[in-house]
Write a protein that holds these residues in place. Structure first.
Motif, PDB file in Angstrom:
ATOM      1  N   PHE A  82      25.862  -0.089 -10.018  1.00 30.07           N
ATOM      2  CA  PHE A  82      25.227   0.045  -8.683  1.00 30.07           C
ATOM      3  C   PHE A  82      24.634  -0.838  -7.772  1.00 30.07           C
ATOM      4  N   VAL A  83      23.943  -1.789  -8.508  1.00 29.40           N
ATOM      5  CA  VAL A  83      23.686  -2.813  -7.791  1.00 29.40           C
ATOM      6  C   VAL A  83      24.491  -3.134  -7.369  1.00 29.40           C
ATOM      7  N   ALA A  84      25.615  -3.460  -8.598  1.00 28.13           N
ATOM      8  CA  ALA A  84      26.264  -4.552  -8.431  1.00 28.13           C
ATOM      9  C   ALA A  84      27.819  -4.057  -7.051  1.00 28.13           C
ATOM     10  N   GLU A  85      27.781  -2.841  -7.200  1.00 28.52           N
ATOM     11  CA  GLU A  85      28.785  -1.949  -6.259  1.00 28.52           C
ATOM     12  C   GLU A  85      28.960  -2.108  -4.824  1.00 28.52           C
ATOM     13  N   LEU A  86      27.504  -2.294  -4.656  1.00 28.86           N
ATOM     14  CA  LEU A  86      26.879  -2.063  -3.614  1.00 28.86           C
ATOM     15  C   LEU A  86      27.147  -3.821  -2.859  1.00 28.86           C
ATOM     16  N   THR A  87      26.457  -4.643  -3.562  1.00 23.91           N
ATOM     17  CA  THR A  87      26.855  -5.769  -2.776  1.00 23.91           C
ATOM     18  C   THR A  87      28.204  -6.151  -3.237  1.00 23.91           C
ATOM     19  N   LYS A  88      28.553  -5.966  -3.637  1.00 24.77           N
ATOM     20  CA  LYS A  88      30.383  -6.455  -4.302  1.00 24.77           C
ATOM     21  C   LYS A  88      30.754  -6.089  -2.053  1.00 24.77           C
ATOM     22  N   LYS A  89      30.838  -4.324  -2.546  1.00 26.42           N
ATOM     23  CA  LYS A  89      31.019  -3.689  -0.890  1.00 26.42           C
ATOM     24  C   LYS A  89      30.778  -5.128   0.155  1.00 26.42           C
ATOM     25  N   TYR A  90      29.115  -5.637   0.085  1.00 27.81           N
ATOM     26  CA  TYR A  90      28.506  -6.804   1.163  1.00 27.81           C
ATOM     27  C   TYR A  90      28.915  -8.472   1.096  1.00 27.81           C
ATOM     28  N   ASN A  91      29.647  -8.772   0.455  1.00 30.07           N
ATOM     29  CA  ASN A  91      29.910  -9.717  -0.196  1.00 30.07           C
ATOM     30  C   ASN A  91      29.189 -10.839  -1.257  1.00 30.07           C
ATOM     31  N   VAL A  92      27.932 -10.104  -1.190  1.00 31.66           N
ATOM     32  CA  VAL A  92      26.181 -10.513  -1.669  1.00 31.66           C
ATOM     33  C   VAL A  92      27.235 -10.936  -2.947  1.00 31.66           C
ATOM     34  N   PRO A  93      26.462 -12.174  -3.329  1.00 33.80           N
ATOM     35  CA  PRO A  93      26.624 -13.070  -4.209  1.00 33.80           C
ATOM     36  C   PRO A  93      25.540 -12.631  -5.746  1.00 33.80           C
ATOM     37  N   THR A  94      26.035 -11.597  -6.791  1.00 35.17           N
ATOM     38  CA  THR A  94      24.557 -11.247  -7.438  1.00 35.17           C
ATOM     39  C   THR A  94      25.131 -11.382  -8.966  1.00 35.17           C
ATOM     40  N   ILE A  95      23.517 -12.572  -9.449  1.00 32.63           N
ATOM     41  CA  ILE A  95      23.475 -11.999 -10.187  1.00 32.63           C
ATOM     42  C   ILE A  95      22.962 -10.968 -11.519  1.00 32.63           C
ATOM     43  N   CYS A  96      23.037 -10.861 -12.374  1.00 31.70           N
ATOM     44  CA  CYS A  96      22.621  -9.771 -13.345  1.00 31.70           C
ATOM     45  C   CYS A  96      21.933 -10.790 -14.951  1.00 31.70           C
ATOM     46  N   SER A  97      21.273  -9.788 -15.428  1.00 31.88           N
ATOM     47  CA  SER A  97      20.772 -10.722 -16.914  1.00 31.88           C
ATOM     48  C   SER A  97      20.607  -9.000 -17.925  1.00 31.88           C
ATOM     49  N   LEU A  98      21.667  -9.309 -18.531  1.00 33.09           N
ATOM     50  CA  LEU A  98      21.777  -8.209 -19.311  1.00 33.09           C
ATOM     51  C   LEU A  98      20.846  -7.604 -21.335  1.00 33.09           C
ATOM     52  N   ASN A  99      21.077  -6.861 -21.664  1.00 27.06           N
ATOM     53  CA  ASN A  99      20.480  -6.786 -22.633  1.00 27.06           C
ATOM     54  C   ASN A  99      21.085  -6.024 -23.804  1.00 27.06           C
ATOM     55  N   THR A 100      21.869  -6.467 -24.255  1.00 20.15           N
ATOM     56  CA  THR A 100      22.659  -6.068 -25.163  1.00 20.15           C
ATOM     57  C   THR A 100      21.771  -6.060 -26.334  1.00 20.15           C
ATOM     58  N   ILE A 101      22.755  -5.437 -27.430  1.00 18.60           N
ATOM     59  CA  ILE A 101      22.466  -5.223 -28.755  1.00 18.60           C
ATOM     60  C   ILE A 101      22.753  -7.068 -29.584  1.00 18.60           C
ATOM     61  N   MET A 102      21.911  -7.299 -30.016  1.00 16.48           N
ATOM     62  CA  MET A 102      21.965  -8.885 -30.703  1.00 16.48           C
ATOM     63  C   MET A 102      21.846  -9.303 -32.183  1.00 16.48           C
ATOM     64  N   VAL A 103      22.216  -9.816 -32.354  1.00 20.16           N
ATOM     65  CA  VAL A 103      21.052  -9.739 -33.982  1.00 20.16           C
ATOM     66  C   VAL A 103      20.721 -11.115 -34.384  1.00 20.16           C
ATOM     67  N   ASP A 104      21.264 -12.225 -34.131  1.00 21.95           N
ATOM     68  CA  ASP A 104      20.729 -13.434 -34.332  1.00 21.95           C
ATOM     69  C   ASP A 104      20.493 -14.587 -33.219  1.00 21.95           C
ATOM     70  N   GLY A 105      20.980 -14.408 -32.015  1.00 23.15           N
ATOM     71  CA  GLY A 105      20.615 -14.576 -30.980  1.00 23.15           C
ATOM     72  C   GLY A 105      21.205 -15.443 -30.555  1.00 23.15           C
TER      73      GLY A 105
END
Lengths: 482, 276
Positions: free
Chosen positions: B206-229
Motif C-alpha cells: 500500500f505504501v508503494a501504491e501511494l508513493t507511486k501515485k506521487y512519483n516518489v522513488p521508494t525502496i522496500c525490504s522483503l522478508n521472504t521464505i529462504m533456506v540458504d540465504g
C-alpha cells in the motif's frame, strides 16, 4: 609423482604370472548387491551395498594389469588403477587405498558417485573383447570402505609446517581435495564454508541413499586430524572480504565456491507454490533434515511430482520424491533417454523405484489453484531434429502437441549457474560472460595467488573433475609459493 | 587487523549477551558476532539457526556495535523456530549465525526521505534511518502498529529523525490511522525525494501504491521464505519488473514500485497449511 606400487614391482610380476589372461577374462563381472526397490523407497538407506571381500578378490583378478592401462587415461585425476586393483588382488587393502589416495582425496566418494561408465571403465580393454569392463568403481569403493572400517590404528602424524598458510573458500569436493594436498605439503590450511555443515554438494546435494553423510564425514575428519581448520558459517565476500584474508597473511587463496545459483526456465507460472529448484528440494531434505522426525525445516510433499531435467541431480530429486511418499514421480526431459546426461545406474535405479520417464516433453506453463499452488503443467511434446553444437540431436517442438498433466510439486533441475558471491566481491577478478572465474592453465585467476577450480570455473561438472582441479591448483600454488 | 583474528573466528560465538522484550511476542537480542558486526551495513540480514536440527531463519540486523562485537536482532515469535529463538535467554547461544547477507542499502543525500516502518519492520529500518540522517538527509519517520504496545524502538528512531509520526490502528498512540495516511500527510505538505518502507508485505504494497501515485522513488525490504540465504536455492524468488529475482542475493531491497507484491504474499503462504 612416483607411485608406491609400480608395475615392475616383484609382487606384481608374480601376480600377473599367477593366472593366464584367458582365466582372468573368463570370470564374470561382479554384481553389486542392491537393496530391493520396494524396500529402499521406504527409507534413506544406501542402495548399493558394496562388494564383499570375496567378490572384490575375484573381481580384482579380472584386471589384466595392462602394460599401457587405458583406464587411467579415462580418469580425470589419473588414478593408478591397476596399481590399486592388484593390491586388492593380493589382499593388501590398506595399500590399495594408499594408492588411491596418492591421486584422489576422496576415494570412498568417487567410488560411489563417479560416472565410471563414461570414464575409466569405458576405456577398459574388456570393452574391446566385447565383455563387461572391470568394475573399477566397485573396487575403488571396496578398498576405501574396507580401510575406513578397519583403521590401522596408526597415529596420524601431522605434517611439519612450512610456515606458509593458505585459505580455501568452499568445502565441497574441489576445496577438500585442495586442502588435503596442501596440508600434506606442510601448509597451514583454513577452509571457509558458507553453510553450517562441511562438505558442500556432497552434503546438501547428493542424497543419503547414494552417498551417506557418514562416508563424507570420515574424509573430513581425516583432514581435520591432519590439521586442516574448518570455519563454518563464514561467507567469504560477506563475513570476511578478500582483503581481510590477505591482511590475515594468507599466502594463497583457492576459490572452490561451486555452482550455487539454480537456473529456472522462465516458464509462465514458475513462481507458483510447489514449483522449486532441485537445490531447494534437496537442501531442505539432505542438509536440513526436512521430512525426518525432530527436524524443524519443512518441505512440501505431493502425491504427483514432476522433475524437469535429465541429469544426476534430476534423478536424485525424483528418487528422493519417491522416498518422500510421492505416488507418481516422473522425469520430464526434452530430449530422448539416449541423450540423458544422468548416470546409467541412476536411470536404472530410478526406473526400478517406479519413476516414470516422460521424455521428449518440455514444460511450457504451470497452472495453479486459487491459493497459488501448482496443480497442472502443460507439456509441449518434442521430436529429435538435427544434431546441435553438443553433438546431440536437438529437440524440436511438435506443433499443437501439448499435454496437460496433473502435478502438485514440480522440481526444476535444469542446471546451475556459478555463485556470484565471490566473483562480485573481488575487485579486478576476471569473470567470463557466464559468470565463471577465468583461470589460466595452472588454475590461477587474473589475481596473483588467487586460484579457482570446480564448478565456479567449470559452471557445472562432476565431483571428480572438481577434485582434479583441487589437486592441480594445489600443485601449481605450491610451485609458486616454494 | 589484529593477529588473533583466526582465533576469534574459531571461538564459539553467537552468545546472547542481552535480551529485552518489546512486547509479549517481540524480543530484542544482542548477539556476539564480531565479524558480522564489523562488516554489516544497513540493509543486511543474517541467517540464524536455533538447535542442531533447527531451520535457517533470515533476520534483518537492526544495529551493531563494532567495539563490543555484537549485532542486534529483533525477532517476532510467529512460527515454531522464531518462538524457539525468542525463548532463548541471556547467556544462551544461537547454534549458527551467518552473514551479513544481501546487498546493503544505497545511502546518499536524496534531500527529504520518508522512512515508514510497520511492526518489527522498524528494526531493520533503524540503521537505514541513521545512515540517511548521517548522509545529510532530512528524515521523516513514520512508525505504525496495531496498537501502542507494538510500537518499537521509538526513542532510537527519534534520535536520528527530524520528525517522527506515529500511527496506530486503534488510536491508542499518535494518530489513529494507517501508515499510508502518515506518509501521505508528509508528501502533501512538503517535497519528498525518496522513501523507504519496511514492514508486512501488505503494508509495503500500500505504501508503494501511494508513493507511486506521487512519483516518489521508494525502496522496500522483503522478508521472504529462504533456506540458504546465499543464492543457492531460489526459495526466496520474487518478480520485480517482470523478472524473477532472488531476495537473498539480488535484494533484500528492491524498487517498491516494481515488486509483484501479490505473488510475494502468495509465496509467503507456501508453508502455512503444513506449519503449525
Amino acid at each position: 609423482m612416483a607411485t608406491i606400487s609400480p608395475r615392475d614391482a616383484q609382487w606384481r610380476e608374480q601376480l600377473r604370472a599367477s593366472m593366464t589372461a584367458k582365466e582372468r577374462t573368463a570370470i564374470p563381472r561382479a554384481k553389486m548387491t542392491e537393496l530391493d526397490p520396494a524396500y529402499r523407497i521406504t527409507c534413506n538407506e544406501e542402495v548399493n551395498q558394496g562388494l564383499t571381500q570375496e567378490q572384490a578378490l575375484v573381481e580384482a583378478r579380472r584386471c589384466l594389469d595392462c602394460p599401457d592401462p587405458q583406464c587411467m587415461t579415462g580418469c580425470p585425476v589419473a588414478i593408478n588403477i591397476p596399481g590399486f586393483i592388484k593390491n586388492i588382488e593380493r589382499g593388501e587393502f590398506a595399500q590399495a587405498t594408499a594408492v588411491l589416495k596418492e591421486t584422489s582425496a576422496l576415494p570412498a566418494v568417487c567410488g560411489r558417485v563417479c560416472p565410471q561408465e563414461r570414464q575409466c571403465e569405458s576405456r577398459c580393454i574388456y570393452n574391446k573383447m566385447k565383455r563387461e569392463p572391470v568394475a573399477i568403481g566397485y573396487l575403488e569403493r571396496f578398498a576405501a570402505d574396507y580401510t575406513r572400517n578397519h583403521p590401522s590404528g596408526e597415529k596420524i602424524e601431522k605434517p611439519a609446517l612450512n610456515g606458509k598458510k593458505v585459505a580455501v573458500i568452499g568445502s565441497g569436493p574441489a576445496g577438500l581435495s585442495f586442502a588435503g594436498d596442501m596440508i600434506k605439503r606442510g601448509y597451514q590450511v583454513t577452509v571457509f564454508e558458507a553453510l553450517h555443515q562441511i562438505g558442500g554438494v556432497l552434503k546438501y546435494g547428493i542424497p543419503e541413499f547414494r552417498l551417506p553423510n557418514a562416508v563424507v564425514d570420515v574424509e573430513i575428519d581425516a583432514l581435520r586430524a591432519l590439521g586442516v581448520e574448518f570455519v563454518k558459517d563464514c561467507v567469504v565476500g560477506k563475513t570476511l572480504s578478500y582483503d581481510d584474508l590477505i591482511a590475515d597473511g594468507f599466502d594463497g587463496i583457492f576459490v572452490a565456491s561451486g555452482a550455487g545459483l539454480p537456473r529456472f526456465m522462465g516458464v509462465k507460472g514458475e513462481n507458483l507454490i510447489g514449483v522449486m529448484s532441485s537445490n531447494e528440494y534437496l537442501t531442505r531434505i539432505n542438509l536440513m533434515g526436512a521430512g525426518h522426525e525432530g527436524w524443524d525445516t519443512p518441505v512440501l510433499k505431493g502425491k504427483r511430482i514432476a522433475v524437469i531435467g535429465g541429469g544426476n541431480t534430476a534423478m536424485d530429486s525424483v528418487r528422493t520424491a519417491r522416498r518422500m511418499g510421492a505416488e507418481v514421480a516422473m522425469i520430464v526431459y526434452r530430449r530422448s533417454e539416449a541423450e540423458m546426461p544422468a548416470r546409467l545406474e541412476e536411470v536404472r535405479h530410478a526406473k526400478e523405484e517406479g519413476v516414470i520417464f516422460n521424455t521428449l516433453a518440455n514444460p511450457i506453463e504451470y497452472i495453479g489453484d486459487e491459493n497459488g499452488h501448482v496443480t497442472k503443467m502443460l507439456l509441449q511434446r518434442m521430436e529429435l531434429g538435427e544434431p546441435d553444437a553438443s553433438g546431440r540431436r536437438s529437440p524440436v517442438a511438435i506443433e499443437g502437441a501439448i499435454d496437460e498433466i496433473d502435478v502438485d510439486i514440480v522440481i526444476v533441475s535444469v542446471g546451475v549457474s556459478p555463485n556470484p558471491l565471490i566473483p562480485n566481491s573481488v575487485e579486478g577478478l576476471n569473470i567470463s560472460p557466464k559468470g565463471t572465474i577465468v583461470v589460466d592453465d595452472s588454475l590461477q585467476s587474473s589475481i596473483p595467488m588467487l586460484f579457482a577450480g570446480g564448478d565456479i570455473v567449470r559452471g557445472g561438472a562432476t565431483v571428480i573433475l572438481a577434485m582434479g582441479d583441487g589437486r592441480k591448483a594445489a600443485a601449481a600454488m605450491h610451485e609458486k609459493l616454494s | 587487523m589484529c593477529n588473533n583474528r583466526n582465533n576469534d573466528i574459531l571461538r564459539n560465538m553467537n552468545k546472547i549477551v542481552e535480551k529485552q522484550y518489546f512486547s509479549e511476542k517481540v524480543v530484542k537480542l544482542v548477539v556476539e558476532a564480531p565479524l558480522i558486526a564489523r562488516s554489516r551495513r544497513p540493509g543486511h540480514f543474517v541467517i540464524v539457526i536455533c538447535g542442531e536440527k533447527g531451520e535457517r531463519i533470515p533476520l534483518t540486523i537492526s544495529d551493531a556495535d563494532t567495539e563490543k562485537g555484537t549485532i542486534t536482532l529483533v525477532v517476532q515469535a510467529i512460527g515454531e523456530s522464531t518462538t524457539k529463538i525468542c525463548a532463548l535467554n541471556e547467556g544462551d547461544f544461537l547454534t549458527d549465525v551467518v552473514g551479513p547477507l544481501g546487498r546493503a542499502t544505497k545511502i546518499e543525500n536524496y534531500g527529504t526521505v520518508v522512512c515508514s516502518g510497520g511492526g518489527v519492520g522498524v528494526a531493520p529500518l533503524l540503521p537505514i534511518i541513521k545512515a540517511m540522517k548521517e548522509a545529510g538527509n532530512r528524515v521523516v519517520s513514520v512508525l505504525a502498529a496495531r496498537t501502542k504496545d507494538l510500537i518499537i524502538l521509538e526513542d532510537e528512531v527519534r534520535k536520528y529523525s527530524d520528525e517522527v509520526i506515529i500511527m496506530t490502528d486503534d488510536g491508542s498512540y499518535g494518530t489513529k490511522g494507517l501508515v499510508t495516511q502518515g506518509v501521505e500527510s508528509v508528501i502533501l505538505r512538503e517535497k519528498v525525494d525518496h522513501a523507504v518502507t519496511i514492514g508486512p508485505a501488505i503494508m509495503m504494497k500500500f505504501v508503494a501504491e501511494l508513493t507511486k501515485k506521487y512519483n516518489v522513488p521508494t525502496i522496500c525490504s522483503l522478508n521472504t521464505i529462504m533456506v540458504d540465504g546465499t543464492g543457492m536455492c531460489g526459495a526466496c524468488r520474487v518478480t520485480v519488473d517482470g523478472k524473477t529475482k532472488f531476495v537473498c542475493v539480488d535484494g533484500p531491497e528492491f524498487d517498491a514500485h516494481k515488486v509483484d507484491f501479490g505473488e510475494m504474499m502468495m509465496r509467503l503462504r507456501a508453508y502455512n497449511p503444513i506449519k503449525k
